[in-house]
Structures are given as C-alpha cells and as structure tokens.
Design a protein around this motif. Structure first.
Motif, short mmCIF file in Angstrom:
data_model
loop_
_atom_site.label_atom_id
_atom_site.label_comp_id
_atom_site.label_asym_id
_atom_site.label_seq_id
_atom_site.Cartn_x
_atom_site.Cartn_y
_atom_site.Cartn_z
N GLU A 8 -3.77 125.15 -28.03
CA GLU A 8 -3.63 126.52 -28.52
C GLU A 8 -5.01 127.06 -28.86
N GLY A 9 -5.41 128.10 -28.19
CA GLY A 9 -6.71 128.70 -28.48
C GLY A 9 -7.83 128.09 -27.66
N GLU A 10 -8.99 128.63 -27.85
CA GLU A 10 -10.17 128.21 -27.10
C GLU A 10 -11.00 127.22 -27.94
N ILE A 11 -11.60 126.27 -27.25
CA ILE A 11 -12.52 125.34 -27.90
C ILE A 11 -13.92 125.64 -27.39
N ASP A 12 -14.83 125.78 -28.31
CA ASP A 12 -16.23 125.96 -27.95
C ASP A 12 -16.68 124.74 -27.16
N PRO A 13 -17.48 124.91 -26.09
CA PRO A 13 -17.90 123.77 -25.27
C PRO A 13 -18.58 122.64 -26.07
N GLN A 14 -19.38 123.00 -27.06
CA GLN A 14 -20.04 121.96 -27.85
C GLN A 14 -19.03 121.21 -28.72
N THR A 15 -18.05 121.92 -29.27
CA THR A 15 -16.98 121.27 -30.03
C THR A 15 -16.21 120.33 -29.13
N GLU A 16 -15.91 120.79 -27.93
CA GLU A 16 -15.21 119.96 -26.94
C GLU A 16 -16.00 118.67 -26.67
N LEU A 17 -17.31 118.79 -26.50
CA LEU A 17 -18.18 117.63 -26.28
C LEU A 17 -18.03 116.64 -27.43
N PHE A 18 -18.10 117.13 -28.66
CA PHE A 18 -18.03 116.24 -29.82
C PHE A 18 -16.65 115.60 -29.98
N LEU A 19 -15.60 116.34 -29.65
CA LEU A 19 -14.26 115.77 -29.75
C LEU A 19 -14.07 114.62 -28.77
N PHE A 20 -14.51 114.82 -27.54
CA PHE A 20 -14.41 113.73 -26.56
C PHE A 20 -15.29 112.55 -26.96
N ALA A 21 -16.47 112.84 -27.48
CA ALA A 21 -17.37 111.77 -27.90
C ALA A 21 -16.78 110.99 -29.07
N ALA A 22 -16.14 111.67 -30.00
CA ALA A 22 -15.52 110.98 -31.13
C ALA A 22 -14.41 110.06 -30.65
N SER A 23 -13.60 110.55 -29.75
CA SER A 23 -12.52 109.73 -29.19
C SER A 23 -13.08 108.51 -28.47
N ARG A 24 -14.13 108.73 -27.69
CA ARG A 24 -14.75 107.64 -26.93
C ARG A 24 -15.40 106.62 -27.87
N ALA A 25 -16.05 107.09 -28.93
CA ALA A 25 -16.68 106.19 -29.89
C ALA A 25 -15.64 105.28 -30.53
N GLN A 26 -14.50 105.85 -30.89
CA GLN A 26 -13.43 105.06 -31.49
C GLN A 26 -12.91 104.02 -30.50
N LEU A 27 -12.73 104.41 -29.25
CA LEU A 27 -12.26 103.49 -28.22
C LEU A 27 -13.25 102.35 -27.99
N VAL A 28 -14.53 102.68 -27.96
CA VAL A 28 -15.56 101.65 -27.78
C VAL A 28 -15.51 100.65 -28.93
N ARG A 29 -15.42 101.13 -30.15
CA ARG A 29 -15.45 100.25 -31.32
C ARG A 29 -14.16 99.44 -31.49
N GLU A 30 -13.03 100.04 -31.16
CA GLU A 30 -11.75 99.35 -31.38
C GLU A 30 -11.30 98.49 -30.21
#
Length: 163
Positions: A8-30
């Motif tokens: 719902e709604g638009e995500i700023d490209p930089q926010t999108e970058l950080f969201l994917f990075a946060a998800s990836r960081a969690q996956l790497v660590r767990e």
C-alpha cells in the motif's frame, strides 16, 4: 512500514534498499552464516545481486551506496555461483502468477533490471551462469546441474555427498 510492505503506497528507493538489506542481514545471521559454519551448502533464490539489479539499475540508486549497504548486510559473503535464468522481459512478466510492487513497474524498469543482471554476469562469467530460460525445462535443469556438479567437484565434493 507494515502498510508499505503490504504494497500500500509508494516506498522511497532508498527505504526499499534498506528494507531489503535488513531482511538479508537477518537471513545471513540466522540461517546462512550458521549453515556455512556447519559445512552445509546453501542455495538461495536471491542474494545481493538482486539489490544491485533492482535498486541500482532499476531505481537508479548510487552503486557505491548499494555496495556498502550490501557488504554490511551480507557480512561480505559472496556466492560461489549465481544462476541467471534469462528470458525477455515480456516473457518473464507473462510467466509471473502473482504481481508485486516490482511487476507493476513500467516495462523500461524491467529492461534496466535485466540489462543490469546481464552486465553483472558479463563482468564475472566464472561466478555467473546465464541460462536461456526459454529452453525446455529439462534442458535448463541439465545445464544448471552440470555447472553445479563441476563446482562441487572443484571444491572436492561429490554431488551425492552434497545432497
């Protein structure tokens, strides 16, 4: 964030970058790092190259920033093999069953993403396997399996032991 992640709604490209990075960081660590430390082979359907393709080539974010964010999120991990099943943008979109925020993008966005993937593959052909995904499924599977088998052999592993 919940509203944005539900599409719902638009995500700023930089926010999108950080969201994917946060998800990836969690996956790497767990999952990824502990598995690798136990000697387990890890197969992932996407890793940091997708961020370079989508947020860099597709959205136009600065590649240096993406590289820094990816490096932090992945703890410097890099896959031994990246498989790119390649088809035209039109064919790829036609194959999609579910539409997410990316599939709703204009055709030009998807063409930039595809070109980004192909450019990355071309710059590191030893790590990348580009497969014509318009080929019959069995042939695509055979081509991928041949490359995986060779990679395992080079690593001193046998395919049967790795499965």
């Amino acid at each position: 964030l919940r509203r944005l992640l539900r599409g719902e709604g638009e995500i700023d490209p930089q926010t999108e970058l950080f969201l994917f990075a946060a998800s990836r960081a969690q996956l790497v660590r767990e999952v990824i790092r502990p598995s690798l430390e136990r000697g387990v082979l890890v197969i992932s359907d996407r890793f940091f190259h997708s961020t370079i393709a989508y947020q860099g080539y597709g959205r136009g974010l600065d590649f240096a920033i993406i590289e820094e964010v990816n490096g932090i999120a992945t703890e410097g991990l890099c896959p031994d093999l990246v498989v790119l099943p390649d088809v035209s943008v039109e064919e790829g979109l036609a194959r999609k069953r579910l539409r997410d925020r990316f599939e709703k993008e204009e055709l030009a966005f998807h063409k930039r993403v595809r070109e980004g993937y192909l450019e990355m593959a071309g710059s590191d052909p030893k790590r990348w396997l580009v497969v014509d995904a318009a080929l019959p499924r069995q042939q695509v599977t055979r081509l991928i399996w041949e490359r995986v088998t060779n990679l395992l052999s080079e690593s001193g592993l046998t395919p049967g032991a790795a499965l």
